[in-house]
Design a protein around this motif. Structure first.
Motif, PDB file in Angstrom:
ATOM      1  N   VAL A  15      -2.571  -9.733   1.047  1.00 22.12           N
ATOM      2  CA  VAL A  15      -3.669  -9.190   1.862  1.00 22.12           C
ATOM      3  C   VAL A  15      -3.111  -8.062   2.731  1.00 22.12           C
ATOM      4  O   VAL A  15      -2.357  -8.295   3.669  1.00 22.12           O
ATOM      5  CB  VAL A  15      -4.292 -10.279   2.765  1.00 22.12           C
ATOM      6  N   ARG A  55      -7.643   0.356   9.102  1.00 23.36           N
ATOM      7  CA  ARG A  55      -7.701  -0.958   9.757  1.00 23.36           C
ATOM      8  C   ARG A  55      -8.934  -1.123  10.638  1.00 23.36           C
ATOM      9  O   ARG A  55      -9.538  -0.141  11.059  1.00 23.36           O
ATOM     10  CB  ARG A  55      -6.415  -1.194  10.569  1.00 23.36           C
ATOM     11  N   VAL A 108      -4.177  -4.030   4.471  1.00 22.08           N
ATOM     12  CA  VAL A 108      -5.115  -2.915   4.689  1.00 22.08           C
ATOM     13  C   VAL A 108      -4.284  -1.780   5.284  1.00 22.08           C
ATOM     14  O   VAL A 108      -3.498  -2.003   6.218  1.00 22.08           O
ATOM     15  CB  VAL A 108      -6.264  -3.331   5.636  1.00 22.08           C
ATOM     16  N   ARG A 136     -11.865  -8.658   6.113  1.00 17.96           N
ATOM     17  CA  ARG A 136     -12.943  -9.671   6.144  1.00 17.96           C
ATOM     18  C   ARG A 136     -13.724  -9.656   4.828  1.00 17.96           C
ATOM     19  O   ARG A 136     -13.982 -10.697   4.241  1.00 17.96           O
ATOM     20  CB  ARG A 136     -13.879  -9.435   7.335  1.00 17.96           C
ATOM     21  N   TYR A 159      -6.265 -15.740  10.244  1.00 21.30           N
ATOM     22  CA  TYR A 159      -7.097 -16.474   9.288  1.00 21.30           C
ATOM     23  C   TYR A 159      -7.927 -17.624   9.847  1.00 21.30           C
ATOM     24  O   TYR A 159      -8.753 -18.179   9.136  1.00 21.30           O
ATOM     25  CB  TYR A 159      -6.224 -16.968   8.129  1.00 21.30           C
ATOM     26  N   ARG A 190     -11.947  -2.124  10.138  1.00 22.66           N
ATOM     27  CA  ARG A 190     -13.297  -1.707   9.728  1.00 22.66           C
ATOM     28  C   ARG A 190     -13.949  -2.824   8.926  1.00 22.66           C
ATOM     29  O   ARG A 190     -14.883  -2.583   8.166  1.00 22.66           O
ATOM     30  CB  ARG A 190     -13.234  -0.473   8.833  1.00 22.66           C
ATOM     31  N   GLY A 191     -13.341  -3.996   8.975  1.00 20.84           N
ATOM     32  CA  GLY A 191     -13.928  -5.129   8.254  1.00 20.84           C
ATOM     33  C   GLY A 191     -13.520  -5.217   6.798  1.00 20.84           C
ATOM     34  O   GLY A 191     -14.130  -5.961   6.020  1.00 20.84           O
ATOM     35  N   ARG A 228     -10.328 -17.464  11.823  1.00 19.70           N
ATOM     36  CA  ARG A 228     -11.737 -17.054  11.841  1.00 19.70           C
ATOM     37  C   ARG A 228     -12.402 -17.264  10.482  1.00 19.70           C
ATOM     38  O   ARG A 228     -13.613 -17.260  10.381  1.00 19.70           O
ATOM     39  CB  ARG A 228     -11.882 -15.591  12.290  1.00 19.70           C
TER      40      ARG A 228
END
Ligand SMILES: CC(C)(COP(=O)(O)OP(=O)(O)OC[C@H]1O[C@@H](n2cnc3c(N)ncnc32)[C@H](O)[C@@H]1OP(=O)(O)O)[C@@H](O)C(=O)NCCC(=O)NCCS
Length: 490
Positions: free
Chosen positions: A155, A162, A157, A168, A196, A164-165, A198
């Motif tokens: 995972v 970074r 980005v 997610r 993680y 910006r969802g 969340r």
């Protein structure tokens, strides 16, 4: 296109088998039953072809709305996979990969599902701005059974994209796909412990870094009936998968598939590299000459100084093997200390030495993170410490594991688990619910107690589990004989 169904007996909408008092070993899908075609693979890794699976439509649409493309990377597209691997390495702040690294990555990712997020307006649009990979695996549960799990990795980005969802969108897509495939849990290891929770993940098996002061390490434990051999790591290629499989099955928290792990452990990725040439191996054979375990290690030292012996992978299919390998390591001469990482938080070593203070724990990390997706399957696969009836009210903002579950454990420690449907109001079931005590918890807390890594009452003291009259019983039920441990990163 067809959706992803890797654990077909458990796909959403499929008729669930009636709850069994002692859950049967659930049938594995055809994909999971395929024979292991390569002797280089780790513990039964299974090839699976996910190239034709569409990406999750919801996340695809969410990312498209931000001008980004969310795509599956075909492992046979060498340039595409190499670009993806560059982004993955960059995301973790690793060196630019060499050709030999890329060769290794191609072999790993040929056995995973690989997704990337692409920005067509960027300076290098062929290199993804975000990466993620996943694969189906088994997760060992207390009691020796394995539950269908969805492993997530890679995972990243890009710093330019970074917050910006994007992560997610990718992680939530993986969870939806894992549910669709029939996985009971999703699992990962993490760079930072703040990311993680969340998404419903929680630490579920900690890992200790154990350091042994070699000068104080005098063995007093029993002699193992077999013997240890110093061997060339390459000679373990054939025997290792079977040993690892057995070691994994006896340890809750271990996963049983990690493509090409063995090459890393045995130093075979780039045999000419310094790390590989430094790698040594000890094998333990029992009194019948059967190999029951091995450890790989490296020694570094300054001129004229005793060295430091470091290891991060020991596979022991029996307690004898575990003891014999520890003994072999702590009795190597011209060594100041032995340092083992990803060890159990309940390592028996101090009890095997004259001076238990020779052993110290340098660090304890949250290591395996678990996200429960299907509480009936996850809870029904493990064995429990005592018999009893417990109701678990699980809150899950993403919805996958939300509900009330009744856990009935028999004297053998096996469980019958059933979801209490909201509409259910039969006199017998409500009588049964009233009889059973309960706890209220969120899905991360369910993951935390699943393998026995933390007691429910500890989480209650932290205000993270609500006691509806059964905390003591929950502690006793979720207690395990062996602390969970995950002995690899993924
Ligand atoms: C971690 C990483 C993937 C996050 O990517 P991202 O696209 O910026 O994350 P998102 O924008 O989707 O954020 C989702 C949520 O996670 C939070 N979050 C993201 N990264 C976080 C971090 N490192 N620490 C704490 N919270 C973080 C965000 O604040 C956001 O919270 P909210 O939705 O509750 O408001 C990215 O920072 C990264 O590549 N880091 C380096 C590699 C790494 O550590 N990867 C994780 C491997 S286990």
């Amino acid at each position: 296109m067809t959706r992803l169904i890797l654990f077909p007996h458990r796909r959403r909408g499929a008729r669930r088998p009636p709850p069994a008092r002692c859950p049967r070993r659930r049938p594995r899908s055809q994909l999971l039953r395929r024979p292991v075609p390569s002797r280089h693979r780790y513990a039964g890794s299974v090839p699976f072809d996910l190239r034709n699976q569409p990406v999750d439509r919801r996340s695809e649409a969410a990312l498209a709305a931000r001008g980004l493309g969310y795509r599956s990377v075909d492992p046979s597209d060498r340039a595409g996979l190499d670009a993806w691997a560059q982004a993955d390495q960059r995301g973790f702040h690793h060196l630019r990969p060499t050709e030999s690294d890329l060769e290794h990555e191609r072999r790993i990712f040929a056995e995973r599902r690989v997704h990337g997020v692409y920005d067509p307006t960027g300076a290098e649009p062929a290199i993804p701005v975000a990466t993620i990979s996943s694969w189906p695996t088994g997760l060992s549960m207390p009691g020796g059974r394995s539950v269908d799990a969805w492993a997530i990795s890679s995972v990243t980005v890009a710093p330019t994209h970074r917050r910006r969802g994007i992560a997610r969108a990718m992680v939530e897509a993986e969870l939806r796909d894992a549910v669709e495939a029939g996985a009971a849990v999703a699992v990962l290891t993490v760079s930072e412990a703040t990311i993680y929770g969340r998404f419903g993940f929680s630490p579920a098996a900690r890992a200790a870094t154990v350091v042994v002061d070699r000068r104080r390490a005098v063995w007093k434990g029993p002699d193992a009936p077999g013997r240890t051999h110093l061997v060339d790591p390459r000679s373990l290629r054939d025997a290792a998968p079977q040993i690892i499989r057995r070691a994994v099955a006896r340890t809750p928290g271990e996963i049983d598939r990690w493509p090409v792990l063995l090459d890393r452990v045995l130093g075979l990725i780039d045999p000419e590299s310094e790390g590989a040439r430094r790698t040594r191996a000890i094998r333990y054979d029992d009194q019948h000459g059967e190999t029951q375990g091995f450890v790989t290690y490296r020694i570094t030292r300054e001129p004229d100084r005793p060295g430091v012996l470091e290891f991060d992978f020991m596979a022991a299919a029996t307690d004898d093997a575990e003891r014999a390998l520890w003994r072999a390591l702590v009795e190597v001469d011209f060594i100041g200390s032995v340092r083992g990482t990803l060890r159990s938080v309940e390592e028996p070593l101090p009890w095997l030495l004259e001076d238990p203070r020779a052993v110290s724990v340098e660090e304890v990390l949250d290591h395996l993170w678990v996200r429960v997706l299907d509480p009936v399957a996850a809870l029904g696969t493990r064995r429990y410490g005592v018999a009893g009836s417990l109701t678990l009210e699980v809150d899950d903002p993403l919805g996958h594991a939300a509900g009330t579950f009744e856990l009935e454990v028999s004297n053998g420690g096996r469980a019958e688990v059933r979801r209490v449907e909201a509409s259910e109001a039969s006199p017998s079931s409500s009588r049964r619910s009233r009889r059973a005590g309960g706890i209220r918890l969120g899905v991360p807390e369910l993951g935390a107690i699943l393998l026995g890594d933390v007691r429910p009452s500890t989480l209650a003291r932290a205000g993270r589990i609500g006691d509806a009259g059964a905390l003591e019983l929950a502690d006793a039920m979720f207690a395990t004989r062996k602390a969970p441990q995950l002995s690899i990163w993924f």
